[in-house]
Design a protein around this motif. Structure first.
Motif, PDB file in Angstrom:
ATOM      1  N   UNK A 185       0.833  -1.208   0.000  1.00 57.16           N
ATOM      2  CA  UNK A 185       0.000   0.000   0.000  1.00 57.16           C
ATOM      3  C   UNK A 185       0.870   1.261   0.000  1.00 57.16           C
ATOM      4  N   UNK A 186       1.930   1.250   0.808  1.00 54.55           N
ATOM      5  CA  UNK A 186       2.822   2.418   0.857  1.00 54.55           C
ATOM      6  C   UNK A 186       3.505   2.610  -0.488  1.00 54.55           C
ATOM      7  N   UNK A 187       3.989   1.512  -1.076  1.00 55.45           N
ATOM      8  CA  UNK A 187       4.666   1.593  -2.386  1.00 55.45           C
ATOM      9  C   UNK A 187       3.759   2.195  -3.447  1.00 55.45           C
ATOM     10  N   UNK A 188       2.508   1.828  -3.382  1.00 56.04           N
ATOM     11  CA  UNK A 188       1.547   2.309  -4.371  1.00 56.04           C
ATOM     12  C   UNK A 188       1.298   3.805  -4.229  1.00 56.04           C
ATOM     13  N   UNK A 189       1.414   4.303  -3.001  1.00 54.97           N
ATOM     14  CA  UNK A 189       1.061   5.700  -2.730  1.00 54.97           C
ATOM     15  C   UNK A 189       2.226   6.681  -2.798  1.00 54.97           C
ATOM     16  N   UNK A 190       3.456   6.157  -2.959  1.00 53.73           N
ATOM     17  CA  UNK A 190       4.605   7.066  -3.022  1.00 53.73           C
ATOM     18  C   UNK A 190       5.152   7.121  -4.448  1.00 53.73           C
ATOM     19  N   UNK A 191       5.702   8.255  -4.806  1.00 48.85           N
ATOM     20  CA  UNK A 191       6.093   8.514  -6.180  1.00 48.85           C
ATOM     21  C   UNK A 191       7.233   7.628  -6.668  1.00 48.85           C
ATOM     22  N   UNK A 192       8.245   7.411  -5.846  1.00 48.45           N
ATOM     23  CA  UNK A 192       9.434   6.672  -6.299  1.00 48.45           C
ATOM     24  C   UNK A 192       9.414   5.191  -5.931  1.00 48.45           C
ATOM     25  N   UNK A 193       8.299   4.708  -5.386  1.00 48.45           N
ATOM     26  CA  UNK A 193       8.186   3.290  -5.068  1.00 48.45           C
ATOM     27  C   UNK A 193       8.962   2.856  -3.832  1.00 48.45           C
ATOM     28  N   UNK A 194       9.520   3.793  -3.090  1.00 53.08           N
ATOM     29  CA  UNK A 194      10.286   3.454  -1.887  1.00 53.08           C
ATOM     30  C   UNK A 194       9.357   3.427  -0.682  1.00 53.08           C
ATOM     31  N   UNK A 195       9.073   2.223  -0.187  1.00 52.51           N
ATOM     32  CA  UNK A 195       8.227   2.078   1.000  1.00 52.51           C
ATOM     33  C   UNK A 195       9.070   1.881   2.252  1.00 52.51           C
ATOM     34  N   UNK A 196      10.312   1.399   2.072  1.00 52.41           N
ATOM     35  CA  UNK A 196      11.220   1.136   3.193  1.00 52.41           C
ATOM     36  C   UNK A 196      12.496   1.938   2.968  1.00 52.41           C
ATOM     37  N   UNK A 197      12.808   2.819   3.899  1.00 53.90           N
ATOM     38  CA  UNK A 197      13.992   3.675   3.760  1.00 53.90           C
ATOM     39  C   UNK A 197      14.744   3.740   5.092  1.00 53.90           C
ATOM     40  N   UNK A 203      17.594  12.729   8.381  1.00 56.51           N
ATOM     41  CA  UNK A 203      16.349  12.946   7.637  1.00 56.51           C
ATOM     42  C   UNK A 203      15.827  11.636   7.064  1.00 56.51           C
ATOM     43  N   UNK A 204      14.531  11.604   6.846  1.00 55.24           N
ATOM     44  CA  UNK A 204      13.899  10.436   6.216  1.00 55.24           C
ATOM     45  C   UNK A 204      14.454  10.264   4.808  1.00 55.24           C
ATOM     46  N   UNK A 205      14.855   9.026   4.479  1.00 58.41           N
ATOM     47  CA  UNK A 205      15.431   8.778   3.162  1.00 58.41           C
ATOM     48  C   UNK A 205      14.420   8.826   2.032  1.00 58.41           C
ATOM     49  N   UNK A 206      13.137   9.014   2.375  1.00 60.01           N
ATOM     50  CA  UNK A 206      12.112   9.087   1.343  1.00 60.01           C
ATOM     51  C   UNK A 206      11.639  10.494   1.070  1.00 60.01           C
ATOM     52  N   UNK A 207      11.251  11.204   2.135  1.00 59.00           N
ATOM     53  CA  UNK A 207      10.722  12.570   1.958  1.00 59.00           C
ATOM     54  C   UNK A 207      11.704  13.652   2.399  1.00 59.00           C
ATOM     55  N   UNK A 208      12.804  13.244   3.063  1.00 63.59           N
ATOM     56  CA  UNK A 208      13.895  14.147   3.475  1.00 63.59           C
ATOM     57  C   UNK A 208      13.495  15.133   4.571  1.00 63.59           C
ATOM     58  N   UNK A 209      12.404  14.832   5.272  1.00 61.27           N
ATOM     59  CA  UNK A 209      12.057  15.640   6.436  1.00 61.27           C
ATOM     60  C   UNK A 209      12.908  15.184   7.626  1.00 61.27           C
ATOM     61  N   UNK A 210      13.196  16.115   8.514  1.00 54.54           N
ATOM     62  CA  UNK A 210      14.065  15.835   9.665  1.00 54.54           C
ATOM     63  C   UNK A 210      13.417  14.835  10.621  1.00 54.54           C
ATOM     64  N   UNK A 211      14.229  13.904  11.087  1.00 49.37           N
ATOM     65  CA  UNK A 211      13.781  12.923  12.084  1.00 49.37           C
ATOM     66  C   UNK A 211      14.466  13.272  13.404  1.00 49.37           C
ATOM     67  N   UNK A 212      13.689  13.563  14.461  1.00 54.50           N
ATOM     68  CA  UNK A 212      14.277  13.966  15.749  1.00 54.50           C
ATOM     69  C   UNK A 212      15.217  12.897  16.310  1.00 54.50           C
ATOM     70  N   UNK A 233       6.422   6.297   5.236  1.00 51.34           N
ATOM     71  CA  UNK A 233       7.325   5.208   4.862  1.00 51.34           C
ATOM     72  C   UNK A 233       7.857   4.501   6.108  1.00 51.34           C
ATOM     73  N   UNK A 234       8.187   3.224   5.924  1.00 48.74           N
ATOM     74  CA  UNK A 234       8.760   2.441   7.021  1.00 48.74           C
ATOM     75  C   UNK A 234      10.236   2.796   7.160  1.00 48.74           C
ATOM     76  N   UNK A 235      10.629   3.158   8.383  1.00 48.13           N
ATOM     77  CA  UNK A 235      12.022   3.538   8.632  1.00 48.13           C
ATOM     78  C   UNK A 235      12.751   2.316   9.198  1.00 48.13           C
ATOM     79  N   UNK A 236      13.635   1.741   8.363  1.00 44.69           N
ATOM     80  CA  UNK A 236      14.236   0.451   8.709  1.00 44.69           C
ATOM     81  C   UNK A 236      15.545   0.566   9.485  1.00 44.69           C
ATOM     82  N   UNK A 237      16.133   1.737   9.514  1.00 48.73           N
ATOM     83  CA  UNK A 237      17.405   1.866  10.216  1.00 48.73           C
ATOM     84  C   UNK A 237      17.932   3.285  10.128  1.00 48.73           C
ATOM     85  N   UNK A 238      19.058   3.493  10.789  1.00 51.19           N
ATOM     86  CA  UNK A 238      19.706   4.809  10.798  1.00 51.19           C
ATOM     87  C   UNK A 238      21.128   4.632  10.306  1.00 51.19           C
TER      88      UNK A 238
END
Length: 243
Positions: A185-197, A203-212, A233-238
């Motif tokens: 579902x996430x893959x379908x809704x995001x432009x670049x097909x990245x559901x896991x980043x 920052x988030x590897x998908x939308x590049x917003x800052x992660x506290x 998006x699912x955040x799989x690691x740092x």
């Protein structure tokens, strides 16, 4: 034994890696598959149009044949009535037969007019058919070229794609259905097909917003599955910074 969060994230990241490689193969093909499909649809439309025109011409020819027969029938009746006029007993019978003859002559005129109109329509239809067939031939040539181009690109990556599809099936089999459904579902809704980043440079590897920082610590701990609060998006690691 229930999978740990870390193993779930690892399985999701592996599936994402495979899907990204498949996406790249499809990206190389560009719009060619859609262009081929559009041409096939356009050709089918032209073929339907030609068949429709052919049916209309056949119908007009049948109408002409019926009108010609009607003329023959009227001419036959006129001859019959003219013979009857030779044996009438009074003016009343003569006038009645004369009216029948005039009626048949009128029927002949109407049929001749309809035949002329039908011939004109046939000429118009044939012009349309000729133009449509010309466009149809052009589109068939375009389709042949596009298909060859697509087949060449597909052939170059076919073996790699087949292996990736097999790997994907195995990787998807290691993920629980609920989580796999969420991933899809996430893959379908995001432009670049990245559901896991991963989190990169804070920052988030998908939308590049800052992660506290605290959220990054929770992600790195892999105690629970965490999604980006901005893009989902699912955040799989740092990823650790290299100074």
């Amino acid at each position: 034994m229930e999978s740990t969060v870390a193993s779930k994230l690892e399985a999701l990241a592996k599936l994402q890696s495979i899907d990204s490689q498949l996406d790249e193969i499809k990206r190389v093909r560009g719009d060619l598959p859609e262009e081929v499909q559009d041409l096939e649809d356009e050709i089918e439309g032209y073929e339907v149009r030609v068949r429709k025109f052919d049916d209309e011409v056949a119908g007009l020819n049948e109408s002409i044949a019926q009108r010609k027969q009607a003329i023959k029938d009227s001419e036959s009746l006129i001859r019959k009535y003219e013979e009857q006029q030779q044996n009438v007993r009074n003016n009343r019978e003569y006038d009645a037969i004369t009216k029948e003859i005039e009626l048949q002559k009128l029927e002949i005129q109407i049929s001749e007019k309809k035949i002329k109109e039908a011939h004109y329509q046939i000429d118009q239809k044939k012009t349309e058919i000729e133009g449509t067939k010309h466009r149809l031939d052009e589109r068939r040539k375009d389709l042949e070229n596009k298909q060859k181009e697509l087949e060449q690109i597909v052939a170059e990556s076919q073996e790699e794609e087949r292996k990736l599809e097999d790997d994907r099936e195995k990787a998807a089999g290691n993920i629980e259905p609920r989580l796999l459904s969420a991933y899809s579902r996430i893959r379908k809704n995001v432009r670049n097909g990245l559901a896991v980043v991963s989190v990169k440079r804070d920052a988030c590897g998908g939308c590049f917003n800052t992660v506290p920082p605290q959220r990054q610590a929770d992600i790195a701990a892999q105690k629970k599955i965490i999604v980006c609060e901005h893009c989902g998006r699912i955040l799989a690691g740092v990823e650790l910074r290299v100074f």
